[in-house]
Design a protein around this motif. Structure first.
Motif, PDB file in Angstrom:
ATOM      1  N   GLU A  86     -51.801 -27.601  23.272  1.00 25.39           N
ATOM      2  CA  GLU A  86     -51.333 -28.727  24.106  1.00 25.39           C
ATOM      3  C   GLU A  86     -50.179 -29.457  23.434  1.00 25.39           C
ATOM      4  N   GLU A  87     -50.240 -29.557  22.128  1.00 25.45           N
ATOM      5  CA  GLU A  87     -49.152 -30.198  21.388  1.00 25.45           C
ATOM      6  C   GLU A  87     -47.859 -29.378  21.545  1.00 25.45           C
ATOM      7  N   PHE A  88     -47.987 -28.052  21.458  1.00 25.58           N
ATOM      8  CA  PHE A  88     -46.817 -27.202  21.678  1.00 25.58           C
ATOM      9  C   PHE A  88     -46.278 -27.355  23.101  1.00 25.58           C
ATOM     10  N   LEU A  89     -47.158 -27.357  24.084  1.00 26.64           N
ATOM     11  CA  LEU A  89     -46.712 -27.485  25.474  1.00 26.64           C
ATOM     12  C   LEU A  89     -45.944 -28.791  25.693  1.00 26.64           C
ATOM     13  N   GLU A  90     -46.357 -29.836  25.036  1.00 28.02           N
ATOM     14  CA  GLU A  90     -45.633 -31.099  25.152  1.00 28.02           C
ATOM     15  C   GLU A  90     -44.241 -30.992  24.510  1.00 28.02           C
ATOM     16  N   ILE A  91     -44.149 -30.326  23.372  1.00 26.17           N
ATOM     17  CA  ILE A  91     -42.840 -30.106  22.749  1.00 26.17           C
ATOM     18  C   ILE A  91     -41.948 -29.327  23.702  1.00 26.17           C
ATOM     19  N   PHE A  92     -42.486 -28.289  24.316  1.00 26.64           N
ATOM     20  CA  PHE A  92     -41.684 -27.480  25.238  1.00 26.64           C
ATOM     21  C   PHE A  92     -41.262 -28.301  26.459  1.00 26.64           C
ATOM     22  N   ARG A  93     -42.195 -29.063  27.026  1.00 27.00           N
ATOM     23  CA  ARG A  93     -41.875 -29.889  28.198  1.00 27.00           C
ATOM     24  C   ARG A  93     -40.727 -30.853  27.921  1.00 27.00           C
ATOM     25  N   THR A  94     -40.737 -31.459  26.743  1.00 28.49           N
ATOM     26  CA  THR A  94     -39.727 -32.470  26.447  1.00 28.49           C
ATOM     27  C   THR A  94     -38.397 -31.882  25.986  1.00 28.49           C
ATOM     28  N   SER A  95     -38.376 -30.596  25.619  1.00 30.25           N
ATOM     29  CA  SER A  95     -37.130 -30.013  25.114  1.00 30.25           C
ATOM     30  C   SER A  95     -36.520 -28.957  26.025  1.00 30.25           C
ATOM     31  N   ASP A 152     -28.219 -22.871  15.158  1.00 31.32           N
ATOM     32  CA  ASP A 152     -27.632 -23.692  14.096  1.00 31.32           C
ATOM     33  C   ASP A 152     -27.547 -25.168  14.471  1.00 31.32           C
ATOM     34  N   SER A 153     -28.032 -25.524  15.645  1.00 31.68           N
ATOM     35  CA  SER A 153     -27.883 -26.893  16.148  1.00 31.68           C
ATOM     36  C   SER A 153     -28.982 -27.829  15.642  1.00 31.68           C
ATOM     37  N   GLU A 154     -28.687 -29.107  15.741  1.00 35.07           N
ATOM     38  CA  GLU A 154     -29.677 -30.134  15.406  1.00 35.07           C
ATOM     39  C   GLU A 154     -30.881 -30.051  16.347  1.00 35.07           C
ATOM     40  N   LEU A 155     -30.620 -29.782  17.625  1.00 35.44           N
ATOM     41  CA  LEU A 155     -31.706 -29.660  18.611  1.00 35.44           C
ATOM     42  C   LEU A 155     -32.693 -28.579  18.189  1.00 35.44           C
ATOM     43  N   PHE A 156     -32.187 -27.395  17.869  1.00 29.34           N
ATOM     44  CA  PHE A 156     -33.074 -26.309  17.446  1.00 29.34           C
ATOM     45  C   PHE A 156     -33.846 -26.712  16.190  1.00 29.34           C
ATOM     46  N   GLY A 157     -33.162 -27.323  15.240  1.00 32.99           N
ATOM     47  CA  GLY A 157     -33.824 -27.738  14.010  1.00 32.99           C
ATOM     48  C   GLY A 157     -35.007 -28.649  14.269  1.00 32.99           C
ATOM     49  N   GLN A 158     -34.848 -29.577  15.193  1.00 34.11           N
ATOM     50  CA  GLN A 158     -35.940 -30.502  15.523  1.00 34.11           C
ATOM     51  C   GLN A 158     -37.073 -29.785  16.246  1.00 34.11           C
ATOM     52  N   VAL A 159     -36.724 -28.988  17.254  1.00 26.30           N
ATOM     53  CA  VAL A 159     -37.746 -28.307  18.060  1.00 26.30           C
ATOM     54  C   VAL A 159     -38.496 -27.285  17.214  1.00 26.30           C
ATOM     55  N   TRP A 160     -37.772 -26.493  16.445  1.00 27.43           N
ATOM     56  CA  TRP A 160     -38.412 -25.429  15.670  1.00 27.43           C
ATOM     57  C   TRP A 160     -39.294 -26.002  14.562  1.00 27.43           C
ATOM     58  N   LYS A 161     -38.859 -27.053  13.913  1.00 26.03           N
ATOM     59  CA  LYS A 161     -39.667 -27.671  12.850  1.00 26.03           C
ATOM     60  C   LYS A 161     -41.012 -28.136  13.405  1.00 26.03           C
ATOM     61  N   ALA A 162     -40.980 -28.811  14.541  1.00 30.38           N
ATOM     62  CA  ALA A 162     -42.221 -29.307  15.154  1.00 30.38           C
ATOM     63  C   ALA A 162     -43.094 -28.153  15.643  1.00 30.38           C
ATOM     64  N   THR A 163     -42.456 -27.119  16.187  1.00 32.43           N
ATOM     65  CA  THR A 163     -43.196 -25.984  16.744  1.00 32.43           C
ATOM     66  C   THR A 163     -43.848 -25.150  15.651  1.00 32.43           C
ATOM     67  N   LYS A 164     -43.104 -24.818  14.604  1.00 35.65           N
ATOM     68  CA  LYS A 164     -43.654 -23.912  13.596  1.00 35.65           C
ATOM     69  C   LYS A 164     -44.809 -24.532  12.815  1.00 35.65           C
ATOM     70  N   ALA A 165     -44.911 -25.842  12.811  1.00 35.65           N
ATOM     71  CA  ALA A 165     -46.048 -26.498  12.151  1.00 35.65           C
ATOM     72  C   ALA A 165     -47.366 -26.205  12.867  1.00 35.65           C
ATOM     73  N   LEU A 166     -47.293 -25.698  14.086  1.00 35.60           N
ATOM     74  CA  LEU A 166     -48.482 -25.448  14.900  1.00 35.60           C
ATOM     75  C   LEU A 166     -48.912 -23.981  14.914  1.00 35.60           C
ATOM     76  N   PHE A 167     -48.154 -23.109  14.247  1.00 36.41           N
ATOM     77  CA  PHE A 167     -48.420 -21.669  14.281  1.00 36.41           C
ATOM     78  C   PHE A 167     -49.712 -21.288  13.572  1.00 36.41           C
ATOM     79  N   ALA A 168     -50.351 -20.258  14.118  1.00 37.26           N
ATOM     80  CA  ALA A 168     -51.495 -19.632  13.459  1.00 37.26           C
ATOM     81  C   ALA A 168     -51.079 -18.315  12.819  1.00 37.26           C
ATOM     82  N   ASP A 169     -49.902 -17.812  13.197  1.00 33.72           N
ATOM     83  CA  ASP A 169     -49.409 -16.538  12.696  1.00 33.72           C
ATOM     84  C   ASP A 169     -47.882 -16.568  12.740  1.00 33.72           C
TER      85      ASP A 169
END
Length: 96
Positions: free
Chosen positions: A16-25, A67-84
């Motif tokens: 659900e946390e990931f889905l919220e990141i995706f919804r907002t980005s 290489d963008s700031e947007l990707f850096g923000q989205v990917w940092k938040a997303t990868k913290a939620l990975f199981a693999d």
């Protein structure tokens, strides 16, 4: 046209946390220069596995986004939620 597919496995309690990141980005990603489409797919049998499917004008446009700031923000938040570890593929359409 470049097709980018990224498959991500999330901790079950973090989807659900990931889905919220995706919804907002997602609209910001779609508005990025060279991006023509972004969608989110969920694995039929594994509800904590998602894939993004995006269409880019070229590899240069995709790399500019990566290489963008947007990707850096989205990917940092997303990868913290990975199981693999995520898997990614870049493909080009073939006319046959």
């Amino acid at each position: 046209m470049l097709i980018r597919i990224v498959r991500m496995t999330f901790q079950a309690d973090k989807t659900e946390e990931f889905l919220e990141i995706f919804r907002t980005s997602k609209e910001k990603i779609r508005a990025f220069e060279g991006c023509n489409h972004v969608e989110l797919l969920q694995d039929l049998n594994h509800p904590n596995i998602y894939s993004t499917y995006s269409l880019w004008d070229s590899e240069v446009h995709l790399n500019n986004y990566r290489d963008s700031e947007l990707f850096g923000q989205v990917w940092k938040a997303t990868k913290a939620l990975f199981a693999d570890k995520p898997q990614a593929w870049s493909n080009v359409q073939v006319a046959v």
